[in-house]
Design an enzyme around this catalytic site. Structure first.
Site, PDB file in Angstrom:
ATOM      1  CG  ASP A  63      -1.670   1.023   1.150  1.00 41.73           C
ATOM      2  OD1 ASP A  63      -1.412   2.012   0.670  1.00 41.73           O
ATOM      3  OD2 ASP A  63      -2.748   1.098   2.134  1.00 41.73           O
ATOM      4  CB  VAL A  64       1.918   3.644  -2.580  1.00 38.67           C
ATOM      5  CG1 VAL A  64       2.468   2.610  -3.688  1.00 38.67           C
ATOM      6  CG2 VAL A  64       0.482   4.154  -3.121  1.00 38.67           C
ATOM      7  CB  SER A 145      -4.437  13.327 -14.243  1.00 42.92           C
ATOM      8  OG  SER A 145      -5.873  13.729 -14.884  1.00 42.92           O
ATOM      9  CE1 TYR A 158      -6.720  10.691 -10.331  1.00 46.33           C
ATOM     10  CE2 TYR A 158      -7.656  12.466 -11.918  1.00 46.33           C
ATOM     11  CZ  TYR A 158      -7.061  11.184 -11.708  1.00 46.33           C
ATOM     12  OH  TYR A 158      -6.375  10.699 -12.622  1.00 46.33           O
ATOM     13  CE  LYS A 162      -3.341  11.171 -10.532  1.00 47.59           C
ATOM     14  NZ  LYS A 162      -2.426  10.116 -10.623  1.00 47.59           N
ATOM     15  N   PRO A 188      -1.828  11.811 -18.621  1.00 46.90           N
ATOM     16  CG  PRO A 188      -2.094   9.549 -17.851  1.00 46.90           C
ATOM     17  CD  PRO A 188      -1.743  10.938 -17.348  1.00 46.90           C
TER      18      PRO A 188
END
Ligand SMILES: NC(=O)c1ccc[n+]([C@@H]2O[C@H](COP(=O)([O-])OP(=O)(O)OC[C@H]3O[C@@H](n4cnc5c(N)ncnc54)[C@H](O)[C@@H]3O)[C@@H](O)[C@H]2O)c1
Length: 253
Positions: A63-64, A145, A158, A162, A188
């Site tokens: 789990d990072v 992102s 989110y 990013k 991306p």
């Protein structure tokens, strides 16, 4: 024939599934040994990659967001390979996140997104960079992102996470430049990853995003691997602190 990454040791977080799986395979295809660090079981993925590409491929449940997991991963890589050449910080919370106005995001959810998407890459870089130091090279590739540049409605935690990755990439590039470790990001566009397929509420995004692109088609994980291999290979040795948008020309940096 020599491949671009022959014998390199690459770590891919979230590398057992979805875009991360495409990254693991692309690095192995270029000759790298691959360490998959994921909360999802990657035993089969590692075995298949090893068999298909004739490289060493190992999975360690990680789990990072937890420093003890990341330290255990770094210790395993050191014991097994002695060093690391490439780190891909791909693991993140995304498709499963509910789309809600930022005023409705519970603080616990905000913290969880930051824990995985920001603290995760920070911890990974902190504990894996020492395995690169002294070798005269090393590549850290963060997955950001396009939403960091254009925002996205109802996805504030989110998008914030990013944007932090874009800034962290620049900061770590400055800190690690003297050790000849390059730190770059890929941003991306909206990609038909496995988890996007699994979450039908994401479908509306696909149509809108395709219209926003110069190259008007759906983006798939394989679209990202060319930039990844470039940033992992000596071809990018004088490129650092950058974020490359790979999105068919939706944002143009
Ligand atoms: N799919 C898209 O449209 C899109 C667009 C822009 C950026 N991205 C980014 O690309 C990356 C991959 O996206 P995806 O769509 O393949 O995501 P996904 O949810 O399909 O896969 C994420 C992977 O990370 C793993 N993971 C999740 N939490 C983890 C943790 N705490 N520790 C270790 N592993 C963990 C999951 O098990 C899974 O293997 C992410 O960083 C995402 O933000 C995706």
């Amino acid at each position: 024939m020599t491949k671009a990454l022959d014998g390199a040791v690459a770590i891919v977080t979230g590398g057992s599934y979805s875009i991360g799986r495409a990254f693991s395979e692309a690095l192995a295809r270029e000759g790298a040994n691959v360490v998959i660090a994921d909360i999802r079981d990657g035993t089969d993925a590692a075995a298949e990659i090893s068999r298909q590409f004739n490289v060493a491929a190992v999975f360690q449940r990680t789990d990072v967001s937890r420093e003890e997991d990341v330290m255990a991963l770094a210790a395993m890589v050191k014991a097994r390979f002695g060093h690391a050449d490439i780190l891909v910080n791909n693991a993140a919370l995304f498709a499963e996140l509910p789309k809600v106005d930022f005023r409705e995001i519970p603080v616990e959810t905000f913290d969880r997104v930051m824990g995985v998407n920001v603290r995760g890459p920070f911890l990974m870089a902190k504990h894996i960079a020492p395995l690169m130091v002294g070798r005269g090279r090393g590549k850290i590739i963060n997955i950001a992102s396009g939403t960091a540049y254009k925002g996205q409605r109802h996805l504030a935690a989110y998008v914030t996470s990013k944007a932090a990755i874009v800034g962290m990439t620049k900061a770590l590039a400055r800190d690690l430049g003297a050790e000849k470790i390059n730190v770059n990001s890929i941003a991306p566009g909206f990609t038909e990853s496995a988890s996007v397929h699994d979450n039908p509420h994401q479908k509306a995004n696909t149509d809108a995003t395709v219209k926003s692109r110069a190259l008007q088609r759906t983006q798939v994980p394989e679209d990202l691997v060319g930039a990844l291999v470039f940033l992992a290979s000596p071809a990018s040795d004088f490129v650092t602190g950058q974020t490359i948008a790979v999105d068919g020309g939706s944002i143009m940096l």
